[in-house]
Design an enzyme around this catalytic site. Structure first.
Site, PDB file in Angstrom:
ATOM      1  N   LYS A  41      49.386  30.120  13.384  1.00 54.02           N
ATOM      2  CA  LYS A  41      49.837  29.318  14.379  1.00 54.02           C
ATOM      3  C   LYS A  41      48.895  27.982  14.183  1.00 54.02           C
ATOM      4  O   LYS A  41      47.651  27.821  13.730  1.00 54.02           O
ATOM      5  CB  LYS A  41      49.450  29.984  15.804  1.00 54.02           C
ATOM      6  CG  LYS A  41      48.174  30.187  16.064  1.00 54.02           C
ATOM      7  CD  LYS A  41      47.872  30.982  17.423  1.00 54.02           C
ATOM      8  CE  LYS A  41      46.622  31.457  17.680  1.00 54.02           C
ATOM      9  NZ  LYS A  41      46.449  32.476  18.797  1.00 54.02           N
ATOM     10  N   ARG A  46      48.746  37.136  31.177  1.00 51.86           N
ATOM     11  CA  ARG A  46      49.037  35.852  30.531  1.00 51.86           C
ATOM     12  C   ARG A  46      50.443  35.857  29.906  1.00 51.86           C
ATOM     13  O   ARG A  46      51.536  36.122  30.555  1.00 51.86           O
ATOM     14  CB  ARG A  46      48.085  35.664  29.596  1.00 51.86           C
ATOM     15  CG  ARG A  46      47.893  33.988  28.933  1.00 51.86           C
ATOM     16  CD  ARG A  46      46.836  33.977  27.954  1.00 51.86           C
ATOM     17  NE  ARG A  46      47.577  34.684  26.668  1.00 51.86           N
ATOM     18  CZ  ARG A  46      46.689  34.313  25.492  1.00 51.86           C
ATOM     19  NH1 ARG A  46      45.679  33.588  25.339  1.00 51.86           N
ATOM     20  NH2 ARG A  46      47.182  35.061  24.296  1.00 51.86           N
ATOM     21  N   TYR A  95      28.585   2.465  23.960  1.00 50.71           N
ATOM     22  CA  TYR A  95      29.361   2.318  25.247  1.00 50.71           C
ATOM     23  C   TYR A  95      28.294   3.059  26.367  1.00 50.71           C
ATOM     24  O   TYR A  95      27.656   3.819  26.182  1.00 50.71           O
ATOM     25  CB  TYR A  95      30.681   3.101  25.724  1.00 50.71           C
ATOM     26  CG  TYR A  95      31.741   2.358  24.931  1.00 50.71           C
ATOM     27  CD1 TYR A  95      32.310   1.237  25.388  1.00 50.71           C
ATOM     28  CD2 TYR A  95      32.509   3.187  23.997  1.00 50.71           C
ATOM     29  CE1 TYR A  95      33.366   0.719  24.834  1.00 50.71           C
ATOM     30  CE2 TYR A  95      33.731   2.699  23.408  1.00 50.71           C
ATOM     31  CZ  TYR A  95      34.026   1.147  23.991  1.00 50.71           C
ATOM     32  OH  TYR A  95      35.287   0.863  23.369  1.00 50.71           O
ATOM     33  N   MET A 135      36.064   6.671  20.247  1.00 51.77           N
ATOM     34  CA  MET A 135      37.473   7.285  19.720  1.00 51.77           C
ATOM     35  C   MET A 135      37.572   7.176  18.192  1.00 51.77           C
ATOM     36  O   MET A 135      38.065   8.036  17.591  1.00 51.77           O
ATOM     37  CB  MET A 135      38.519   6.232  20.389  1.00 51.77           C
ATOM     38  CG  MET A 135      39.887   6.787  20.052  1.00 51.77           C
ATOM     39  SD  MET A 135      41.290   5.875  20.547  1.00 51.77           S
ATOM     40  CE  MET A 135      41.303   6.058  22.300  1.00 51.77           C
TER      41      MET A 135
HETATM   42  C1  PLP Z   1      46.033  33.474  18.381  1.00 45.59           C
HETATM   43  C2  PLP Z   1      46.567  34.818  18.249  1.00 45.59           C
HETATM   44  C3  PLP Z   1      45.895  35.980  17.430  1.00 45.59           C
HETATM   45  C4  PLP Z   1      44.953  35.832  16.448  1.00 45.59           C
HETATM   46  O1  PLP Z   1      43.868  35.923  17.016  1.00 45.59           O
HETATM   47  P1  PLP Z   1      42.458  35.578  16.612  1.00 45.59           P
HETATM   48  O2  PLP Z   1      41.205  36.026  17.370  1.00 45.59           O
HETATM   49  O3  PLP Z   1      42.092  34.104  16.116  1.00 45.59           O
HETATM   50  O4  PLP Z   1      42.282  36.627  15.310  1.00 45.59           O
HETATM   51  C5  PLP Z   1      46.617  37.074  17.489  1.00 45.59           C
HETATM   52  N1  PLP Z   1      47.318  37.618  18.507  1.00 45.59           N
HETATM   53  C6  PLP Z   1      47.844  36.761  19.224  1.00 45.59           C
HETATM   54  C7  PLP Z   1      49.080  37.020  20.443  1.00 45.59           C
HETATM   55  C8  PLP Z   1      47.504  35.410  19.446  1.00 45.59           C
HETATM   56  O5  PLP Z   1      47.857  34.453  20.330  1.00 45.59           O
END
Ligand code: PLP
Length: 394
Positions: free
Chosen positions: A45, A145, A273, A321
């Site tokens: 992801k 969640r 700044y 930035m």
């Molecule tokens: C991001 C995520 C993972 C991976 O977790 P890590 O701690 O980065 O290995 C696994 N399962 C879900 C549902 C996630 O959102």
């Protein structure tokens, strides 16, 4: 020439640069895969945690992973359009997501509610396909969640079984996610494991036979074998982030930037700044063309350092930035000399872990935050190798 020196030389001509070392991803994948008998789902992801989703996916698949995980359907479809054909699961989508496109691309879908199940079923019915939709029922095991609330779980399992009997879906998995796995002493892990085990029992009692049962991410994979089940989902660990601080994993990113200008300032000169730093004595300052828009955390100002001409040197004043200022003291550098902002630490450069500590955040946020104008260069992936488990067989 070391890899780092090679990066530095090229960076002189090209501005800020992010080097992705896929051999580190390969080594991390092998190391993590050797810690479990479960299958490895490589979580790519957020563009592979900022390392390039398709590159990390291919590397992990060549070194022990057997499937992929992403958040959104769009991320899964992007992998497909890059030619990645391995099984991929997408686990977080709104009801109006492109389920039709996902099913057409053989993307597996996590289902956290009856409404989501109905949306997948409708997409399946709309266009009769030879293959039924593959889903993983997603249970909230304690984070409040994502995933189905425990109270809604039995009805979700029964509805999924009805859709299975109708030939519309196949429940290939049940998933949960632990919220406190980096602290194995936390009772939240016991509760999470128990809720997950009960959730699997409930699914089986409803007639489901989920072949993949997955609860652990990187931290639980390293610390709690009871959470491994059939499959572990690994993201951070693949790219060298160890939330447990127990295992030597290799960081895969090196961020560099060439010095734009060097100047001499008098004692009392304010820098950046709001003049949050004032030179206590006459000093030399170097300017780097890299700022918070490029992912250098502004909150790290006052603590951050970079490696320049063989030494750690402090970043002074606010991080802007687009630029930051480095204090050289009486030392000299030339415009075009390359600073290493972070890397694996081999040459004494700061690591992402240090930047995260300076900014009061976690490594995940630093690696996923590198801005789009930083040029990326990816080292070739090492040759595929069988998983350590397979290799150790006689
Ligand atoms: C991001 C995520 C993972 C991976 O977790 P890590 O701690 O980065 O290995 C696994 N399962 C879900 C549902 C996630 O959102």
């Amino acid at each position: 020439m070391s890899a780092l020196a090679a990066v530095a030389t090229r960076s002189t001509a090209t501005g800020p640069r992010l080097e992705v070392d896929l051999s580190a991803v390969a080594a991390n994948t092998r190391r993590l895969a050797s810690r479990t008998v479960a299958q490895v789902m490589a979580v790519v992801k957020a563009d592979g945690f900022g390392h390039g989703a398709a590159d990390v996916a291919r590397t992990a698949l060549a070194h022990g992973a057997t499937s992929l995980g992403v958040t959104s359907i769009d991320e899964a479809l992007a992998l497909r359009s890059e030619g990645v054909g391995a099984p991929v699961l997408s686990w977080l989508n709104p009801l109006g997501a492109a389920y039709d496109a996902a099913l057409a691309a053989r993307v597996e879908l996590a289902v956290p509610s009856r409404e989501h199940l109905d949306a997948v079923v409708r997409a399946q019915q709309a266009k009769p396909r030879r293959r039924s939709a593959r889903v993983h029922l997603h249970l909230d095991v304690g984070m409040s969640r994502d995933g189905a609330e425990p109270a809604a779980w039995p009805a979700l399992c029964r509805a999924a079984r009805r859709a299975e009997r109708a030939g519309l879906v196949r429940v290939v998995g049940v998933m949960g996610h632990l919220g406190c796995a980096d602290d194995p002493a936390d009772v939240c892990n016991v509760l999470g494991r128990r809720r997950f085990a009960r959730g699997v029992e409930t699914a089986r009692a409803a007639g489901l036979r989920p072949a993949q049962r997955h609860l652990a991410a990187t931290a639980a994979t390293l610390l709690d074998v009871r959470s491994h089940h059939t499959t572990v989902r690994l993201g951070a660990g693949l790219v060298g982030i160890d939330p447990t601080r127990t295992t030597p994993l290799r960081p895969a990113l090196t961020l560099t930037a060439p010095v734009v200008t060097v100047r001499r300032v008098r004692a009392g000169s304010g820098v950046g700044y709001s003049h949050t730093w004032t030179a206590p004595a006459a000093t030399n300052l170097a300017l780097l063309p890299l700022g918070y828009a490029d992912g250098v955390p502004r909150a790290a100002a006052g603590r951050a350092e970079v490696l320049l001409r063989g030494r750690r040197r402090p970043v002074v004043g606010r991080i802007s930035m687009d630029q930051l200022v480095v204090d050289l003291g009486e030392d000299h550098v030339d415009p075009g000399d390359v600073a290493v902002v972070f890397g694996p630490g081999d040459a004494g450069e700061p690591t992402v872990a240090e930047w995260a500590a300076w900014a009061g955040t976690i490594e995940h946020e630093v690696v996923t935050g590198i801005g789009s104008r930083v040029r990326r260069a990816t080292s070739p992936a090492p040759a595929p190798s069988p998983s350590p488990r397979l290799r150790s067989l006689p």
